[in-house]
Design an enzyme around this catalytic site. Structure first.
Site, PDB file in Angstrom:
ATOM      1  N   GLY A  17      -7.278  11.624  -5.463  1.00  0.00           N
ATOM      2  CA  GLY A  17      -7.649  10.247  -5.764  1.00  0.00           C
ATOM      3  C   GLY A  17      -8.828   9.782  -4.930  1.00  0.00           C
ATOM      4  O   GLY A  17      -9.314  10.505  -4.044  1.00  0.00           O
ATOM      5  N   LEU A  19      -9.087   7.386  -2.556  1.00  0.00           N
ATOM      6  CA  LEU A  19      -8.792   7.313  -1.118  1.00  0.00           C
ATOM      7  C   LEU A  19      -8.574   8.699  -0.528  1.00  0.00           C
ATOM      8  O   LEU A  19      -9.092   9.011   0.554  1.00  0.00           O
ATOM      9  CB  LEU A  19      -7.564   6.432  -0.873  1.00  0.00           C
ATOM     10  CG  LEU A  19      -7.064   6.387   0.579  1.00  0.00           C
ATOM     11  CD1 LEU A  19      -8.142   5.880   1.530  1.00  0.00           C
ATOM     12  CD2 LEU A  19      -5.795   5.538   0.685  1.00  0.00           C
ATOM     13  N   ALA A  81       0.669   7.181  -5.726  1.00  0.00           N
ATOM     14  CA  ALA A  81       1.442   6.056  -6.252  1.00  0.00           C
ATOM     15  C   ALA A  81       1.054   5.810  -7.702  1.00  0.00           C
ATOM     16  O   ALA A  81      -0.018   6.212  -8.142  1.00  0.00           O
ATOM     17  CB  ALA A  81       1.170   4.787  -5.435  1.00  0.00           C
ATOM     18  N   TYR A 145       5.366  -3.485 -10.275  1.00  0.00           N
ATOM     19  CA  TYR A 145       4.544  -2.725  -9.332  1.00  0.00           C
ATOM     20  C   TYR A 145       4.709  -3.292  -7.920  1.00  0.00           C
ATOM     21  O   TYR A 145       5.012  -2.552  -6.972  1.00  0.00           O
ATOM     22  CB  TYR A 145       3.075  -2.761  -9.754  1.00  0.00           C
ATOM     23  CG  TYR A 145       2.128  -2.271  -8.681  1.00  0.00           C
ATOM     24  CD1 TYR A 145       2.149  -0.937  -8.267  1.00  0.00           C
ATOM     25  CD2 TYR A 145       1.219  -3.139  -8.066  1.00  0.00           C
ATOM     26  CE1 TYR A 145       1.297  -0.481  -7.262  1.00  0.00           C
ATOM     27  CE2 TYR A 145       0.366  -2.692  -7.080  1.00  0.00           C
ATOM     28  CZ  TYR A 145       0.412  -1.362  -6.673  1.00  0.00           C
ATOM     29  OH  TYR A 145      -0.427  -0.925  -5.674  1.00  0.00           O
TER      30      TYR A 145
END
Length: 313
Positions: A17, A19, A81, A145
């Site tokens: 991802g 990050l 996530a 979420y």
């Protein structure tokens, strides 16, 4: 980066991802970190040397246990996530599996093996009535979420392992192999194509440069700090102002931006109106020093130019 620990081993989940790739960049620059990057499928980072990459689907509990017990890192940074807010609303079971059950599994492994667990959370644990928020303000999520991320925080807080929770807001940036877009790239791309944009003018955020968030992860790991920290940019914008700032930076046509109310959108999940963070704790304890939004756009611009030049060769 000056490390309190001179060397340590760091395992990152979700390393493909935005990050995750920025953490890989900074860890490679640091040179003192033994990095184990893990993500599902092939490694998307353009550099494959100087660290180890492991194909890991963290929903596979047995495989997760195998990898963690074999590697025994000093620190785990969990960036994996389900973050699509509306998808979480439409797939509550999938959201819970990735955002809560997997965290429970990771926490248990960290307790068992004495690993420092660093977890990424979100401004969406707040209802947006009283932003900007400090770390000890009362959460009240509006969406599944937000609730899933808060449930994960509760699990972590109750654990006996060493833990750090880094909450963040609206992360933007660019990497060589993007799996998904973000607000800056979306706005820039659409405006460059001359596409009209409907942008909400009744939600406020503090956008976060991915490099700044990655730096905060490594500072927390190196310093071994525990607790909850708010990590974001320092500029506070309504979303339409943010998009206008993107248009200004790249000298694009702002007349394409149409301000709308969020009440006119048929989104599955409600969003908090006004979030934003107080950053004093992160500045003081971590030494966190974020870029301004203008500086962040300059970083993105540099990287996009470098990417274009490389793609042409």
């Amino acid at each position: 980066m000056t490390s309190t620990r001179s060397t340590f081993s760091l395992l990152v989940t979700g390393s493909n991802g935005l990050l995750g790739q920025k953490i890989t960049d900074l860890a490679l620059q640091d040179g003192q970190i033994d990095l184990i990057a893990t993500s599902r499928g092939e490694n998307r980072h353009p550099v494959s040397t100087g660290y180890r990459y492991i194909d890991l689907d963290i929903l596979d509990k047995q495989r997760l246990r195998e990898v963690i017990t074999q590697e025994r890192p000093d620190v785990i940074v969990n960036t994996a996530a389900m973050t699509h807010v509306d998808v979480c609303e439409q797939d509550p079971a999938g959201c819970r599996r990735l955002n809560v059950d997997t965290v429970e599994e990771l926490v248990a492994l960290c307790e068992e093996l004495g690993i420092h667990f660093i977890h990424l959370s979100t401004d969406f644990i707040f209802d947006g009535q009283h932003g900007p928020y400090a770390e000890d303000d009362e959460p009240n999520p509006l969406s599944l979420y937000g609730q899933s991320k808060l449930d994960a925080e509760h699990l972590i807080r109750q654990s006996s392992c060493k833990w750090t929770i880094l909450r963040t807001i609206l992360v933007y940036g660019v990497v060589a192999d993007m799996s998904r877009s973000n607000i800056v790239l979306w706005a820039k791309g659409a405006l460059e194509k001359g596409q009209p944009l409907n942008v909400v003018n009744d939600q406020w955020r503090m956008p976060t440069l991915a490099e700044d968030l990655a730096q905060a992860c490594l500072l927390a790991a190196a310093k071994g700090v525990e607790g909850v920290f708010h990590i974001s940019g320092e500029d506070f914008f309504a979303i339409d102002e943010l998009v206008a700032a993107v248009a200004d930076y790249w000298q694009l046509d702002k007349s394409l931006i149409k301000q709308i109310s969020s009440t006119t959108l048929s989104q599955a999940a409600p969003r908090p109106a006004r979030t934003g963070f107080h950053l004093d704790k992160a500045r003081k304890i971590l030494g966190y020093a974020p870029h301004s939004f203008q500086e962040g756009l300059a970083v993105v611009d540099r990287q996009l130019r470098a990417k274009d030049a490389k793609d042409k060769n």
